[in-house]
Structures are given as C-alpha cells and as structure tokens.
Design a protein around this motif. Structure first.
Motif, PDB file in Angstrom:
ATOM      1  N   UNK A  33       0.832  -1.203   0.000  1.00 43.95           N
ATOM      2  CA  UNK A  33       0.000   0.000   0.000  1.00 43.95           C
ATOM      3  C   UNK A  33       0.867   1.254   0.000  1.00 43.95           C
ATOM      4  N   UNK A  34       1.907   1.271   0.879  1.00 33.48           N
ATOM      5  CA  UNK A  34       2.780   2.438   0.944  1.00 33.48           C
ATOM      6  C   UNK A  34       3.454   2.673  -0.399  1.00 33.48           C
ATOM      7  N   UNK A  35       3.955   1.581  -1.017  1.00 33.52           N
ATOM      8  CA  UNK A  35       4.636   1.749  -2.299  1.00 33.52           C
ATOM      9  C   UNK A  35       3.707   2.345  -3.347  1.00 33.52           C
ATOM     10  N   UNK A  36       2.456   1.903  -3.398  1.00 29.69           N
ATOM     11  CA  UNK A  36       1.518   2.424  -4.379  1.00 29.69           C
ATOM     12  C   UNK A  36       1.217   3.894  -4.108  1.00 29.69           C
ATOM     13  N   UNK A  37       1.101   4.272  -2.834  1.00 34.73           N
ATOM     14  CA  UNK A  37       0.871   5.675  -2.502  1.00 34.73           C
ATOM     15  C   UNK A  37       2.025   6.538  -2.974  1.00 34.73           C
ATOM     16  N   UNK A  38       3.240   6.051  -2.780  1.00 35.51           N
ATOM     17  CA  UNK A  38       4.409   6.815  -3.216  1.00 35.51           C
ATOM     18  C   UNK A  38       4.449   6.909  -4.735  1.00 35.51           C
ATOM     19  N   UNK A  39       4.159   5.814  -5.410  1.00 37.63           N
ATOM     20  CA  UNK A  39       4.139   5.832  -6.867  1.00 37.63           C
ATOM     21  C   UNK A  39       3.094   6.812  -7.380  1.00 37.63           C
ATOM     22  N   UNK A  40       1.946   6.870  -6.689  1.00 39.03           N
ATOM     23  CA  UNK A  40       0.890   7.785  -7.110  1.00 39.03           C
ATOM     24  C   UNK A  40       1.331   9.230  -7.008  1.00 39.03           C
ATOM     25  N   UNK A  53       5.876  13.700   1.431  1.00 35.90           N
ATOM     26  CA  UNK A  53       6.457  12.586   2.182  1.00 35.90           C
ATOM     27  C   UNK A  53       7.069  13.095   3.489  1.00 35.90           C
ATOM     28  N   UNK A  54       7.714  14.261   3.420  1.00 35.01           N
ATOM     29  CA  UNK A  54       8.308  14.863   4.608  1.00 35.01           C
ATOM     30  C   UNK A  54       7.239  15.188   5.645  1.00 35.01           C
ATOM     31  N   UNK A  77      15.144   7.470   0.769  1.00 35.04           N
ATOM     32  CA  UNK A  77      14.122   6.574   1.325  1.00 35.04           C
ATOM     33  C   UNK A  77      12.858   6.609   0.470  1.00 35.04           C
ATOM     34  N   UNK A  78      12.444   7.804   0.070  1.00 33.79           N
ATOM     35  CA  UNK A  78      11.277   7.950  -0.798  1.00 33.79           C
ATOM     36  C   UNK A  78      11.454   7.194  -2.116  1.00 33.79           C
ATOM     37  N   UNK A  79      12.610   7.360  -2.726  1.00 33.28           N
ATOM     38  CA  UNK A  79      12.864   6.697  -3.999  1.00 33.28           C
ATOM     39  C   UNK A  79      12.965   5.180  -3.831  1.00 33.28           C
ATOM     40  N   UNK A  80      13.487   4.742  -2.697  1.00 35.49           N
ATOM     41  CA  UNK A  80      13.588   3.298  -2.436  1.00 35.49           C
ATOM     42  C   UNK A  80      12.196   2.696  -2.333  1.00 35.49           C
TER      43      UNK A  80
END
Length: 236
Positions: A1-8, A212-213, A227-230
């Motif tokens: 879920x977190x990864x998809x949120x970041x990708x979005x 993200x911050x 971390x965000x990019x990872x």
C-alpha cells in the motif's frame, strides 16, 4: 500500500503553460501560448526538451468562448487523425496538437497530410483552426513522406533548446521556496545528477518529497529523498 501511494504522488501533475520552465525557450512558450485559429506551429527538440509538456498544456488551455484543444499522441494518431482529416466531420476543437510525429506510421502520415490540407483550406474562414505539431528533429530531417515534411514546415518552426543545469536548479529552488521548503545544495546537486532530467518529473519529485516529509514528520534531507525513492522502486 505504501509503495503504491508513493508511486501515485510521484506521477507528474497535468502540464500547464505556467509550469513550463522556459529557460532559453521563452519565445517558444509565447508562440505556443499565442496560437490563433489559422496558424500552424511545429516545435522540435530532443528528449526532455519539454515539447510534449507544451502541447498538452496548450491543448488543455481553455480560451473564453472556445473549447480546449485536442491532444493526439503518436500512439493514437492512426485511430484519431483520419476523422479529423475528413472535411465532412466537425472538428471537436479549434486547436489540434499532434505529438511525436516522427513515430507516425503510413496511415497516420496520410491522415496528417489530409488534416494539414484541411487546415489550409479553412484558413481565414469561420471554420479556421490551429495546428500544433512536435517532433524530435526539424521537418526536413524527419523520416516521413516528403510531401508531409514540406507541409509541416508551412508554418512557424521553432527549436526547443535544452535546459542547463542552472535553469533546472533555479526552477527547483523557486518551487521549493514557494512551498517554504529548504533545499540544500547537497540535495539539489544529487537530484540533478541522479534523477530524471525531465522538468515535469523533477517538479513531481519535489511535490512528492514535500508531502512525504510532512507525512513522516521529518525534515527534507538527502537520506529522506533516498528513502522515498527506495519505496517507489519496483519490487522484484
């Protein structure tokens, strides 16, 4: 879920003319902004030059009393251009933007040839419309049929000059300052050295980093960016 949120949140926002980082291309930006029915403009430049941004932004720009333009990427040109070239079919917009013409197949080239002929015939009439086309090289260098190359050069032809790292850095600093976000030189240099050089994606990265911050209640630093990019990297 977190990864998809970041990708979005890493997805680039809808392009706007205000969001185009002009740098040495201020005259190109103004020419695109000032397009009127009956005009033809061809812009060209290499990858990351902003040509797709300009076309999408101008197509999305609504003028008083006029509908927004129609943006046609090369991948859809074969299906969408034939109807636009048909003089018996009403046009859905007063501006037609066709991107990446260097990728047009034979059928799409034929349709664009017909559309340019329709544009010229309608010039100066109530049915006049504007054409905005883009490619990766000057019209005469395109690997397209000769009569189409000639017609693409009938109007104004403008080359988009590449942005310098200084242009990109200033744009990122301006966006960071507008958000009240500190952007140290180490972080800025890392972004320009390691990340996508397309300005739309760079701006999207800044937006994502800001959010993200806030979500992590942490200051914007290089470790936070990594971390965000990872989190956004595809999982094996």
């Amino acid at each position: 879920m977190l990864q998809q949120q970041i990708l979005d949140i890493l997805q680039a926002p809808a392009p706007t003319l205000a969001g185009f980082v002009a740098g040495p291309n201020a005259s190109a930006l103004e020419a695109v902004r000032a397009l009127q029915p009956g005009t033809l403009l061809y812009v060209w430049g290499g990858p990351g030059s902003g040509r797709s941004h300009l076309l999408q932004a101008r197509a999305n720009l609504s003028e008083p009393g006029q509908p927004a333009g129609l943006f046609v990427p090369a991948a859809q040109a074969g299906q969408r251009l034939p109807a636009l070239a048909d003089v018996d079919t009403p046009l859905p917009a007063v501006l037609i933007a066709i991107d990446d013409v260097q990728h047009l197949g034979a059928a799409a080239q034929s349709a664009l040839f017909g559309l340019i002929n329709r544009w010229r015939t309608a010039m100066g009439t109530p049915g006049a419309f504007s054409l905005l086309c883009a490619g990766d090289c000057a019209p005469r260098m395109l690997a397209l049929r000769e009569d189409l190359r000639t017609r693409l050069a009938w109007g104004q032809v403008i080359r988009l000059q590449p942005l310098s790292d200084q242009d990109r850095a200033l744009a990122l600093q301006d966006q960071a300052a507008a958000r009240g976000v500190p952007l140290g030189p180490e972080l800025l240099q890392w972004i320009l050295t390691h990340h996508d050089r397309d300005m739309g994606r760079l701006m999207a990265l800044m937006d994502a980093l800001d959010r993200y911050s806030l979500a992590r209640h942490r200051a914007i630093t290089l470790p936070l960016l990594k971390e965000l990019l990872a989190h956004s990297a595809p999982r094996p």
